[in-house]
Write a protein that holds these residues in place. Sequence first.
Motif, PDB file in Angstrom:
ATOM      1  N   ARG A  62       0.832  -1.196   0.000  1.00  0.00           N
ATOM      2  CA  ARG A  62       0.000   0.000   0.000  1.00  0.00           C
ATOM      3  C   ARG A  62       0.874   1.257   0.000  1.00  0.00           C
ATOM      4  O   ARG A  62       0.630   2.202  -0.743  1.00  0.00           O
ATOM      5  CB  ARG A  62      -0.941   0.000   1.200  1.00  0.00           C
ATOM      6  N   ARG A  63       1.940   1.245   0.809  1.00  0.00           N
ATOM      7  CA  ARG A  63       2.860   2.387   0.840  1.00  0.00           C
ATOM      8  C   ARG A  63       3.576   2.557  -0.495  1.00  0.00           C
ATOM      9  O   ARG A  63       3.757   3.676  -0.977  1.00  0.00           O
ATOM     10  CB  ARG A  63       3.891   2.225   1.965  1.00  0.00           C
ATOM     11  N   MET A  64       3.989   1.456  -1.103  1.00  0.00           N
ATOM     12  CA  MET A  64       4.670   1.526  -2.391  1.00  0.00           C
ATOM     13  C   MET A  64       3.742   2.069  -3.469  1.00  0.00           C
ATOM     14  O   MET A  64       4.155   2.892  -4.296  1.00  0.00           O
ATOM     15  CB  MET A  64       5.197   0.144  -2.788  1.00  0.00           C
ATOM     16  N   ALA A  65       2.489   1.629  -3.476  1.00  0.00           N
ATOM     17  CA  ALA A  65       1.524   2.107  -4.474  1.00  0.00           C
ATOM     18  C   ALA A  65       1.243   3.586  -4.267  1.00  0.00           C
ATOM     19  O   ALA A  65       1.194   4.360  -5.236  1.00  0.00           O
ATOM     20  CB  ALA A  65       0.236   1.297  -4.388  1.00  0.00           C
ATOM     21  N   THR A  66       1.096   3.997  -3.022  1.00  0.00           N
ATOM     22  CA  THR A  66       0.851   5.411  -2.730  1.00  0.00           C
ATOM     23  C   THR A  66       2.041   6.263  -3.143  1.00  0.00           C
ATOM     24  O   THR A  66       1.885   7.343  -3.716  1.00  0.00           O
ATOM     25  CB  THR A  66       0.552   5.603  -1.228  1.00  0.00           C
ATOM     26  N   SER A  67       3.231   5.772  -2.878  1.00  0.00           N
ATOM     27  CA  SER A  67       4.446   6.493  -3.257  1.00  0.00           C
ATOM     28  C   SER A  67       4.550   6.636  -4.771  1.00  0.00           C
ATOM     29  O   SER A  67       4.900   7.703  -5.283  1.00  0.00           O
ATOM     30  CB  SER A  67       5.668   5.764  -2.710  1.00  0.00           C
TER      31      SER A  67
END
Length: 94
Positions: A62-67
């Motif tokens: 989720r953090r990678m996609a948001t980034s």
Amino acid sequence: MLTEFEVRRRMECIQTSPMAPLRKARMLLRLGRSLTPQVRSLIQAKTQIAQTADRKSSACLRRMATSAETLREDLRDAAFDALHTTDPSGNFRN
């Protein structure tokens, strides 16, 4: 898969190049479009992992996609700025 460092480095090279503003904007948008499949695959992986009990992996994806989505928005903003920036004398550079 492009890393954030690579994308930001390419973005800086494009922004500092002596190319015409329209060409810079097009190159920045093209770079942003190259992130679209990467974002899509991260979201799909996050969805698949979310169905399991692995919360750490789901949070990481989720953090990678948001980034990646934020990076894509930064590229769009940079393309807009390339088209609408002014030189030090206050005149538009188009």
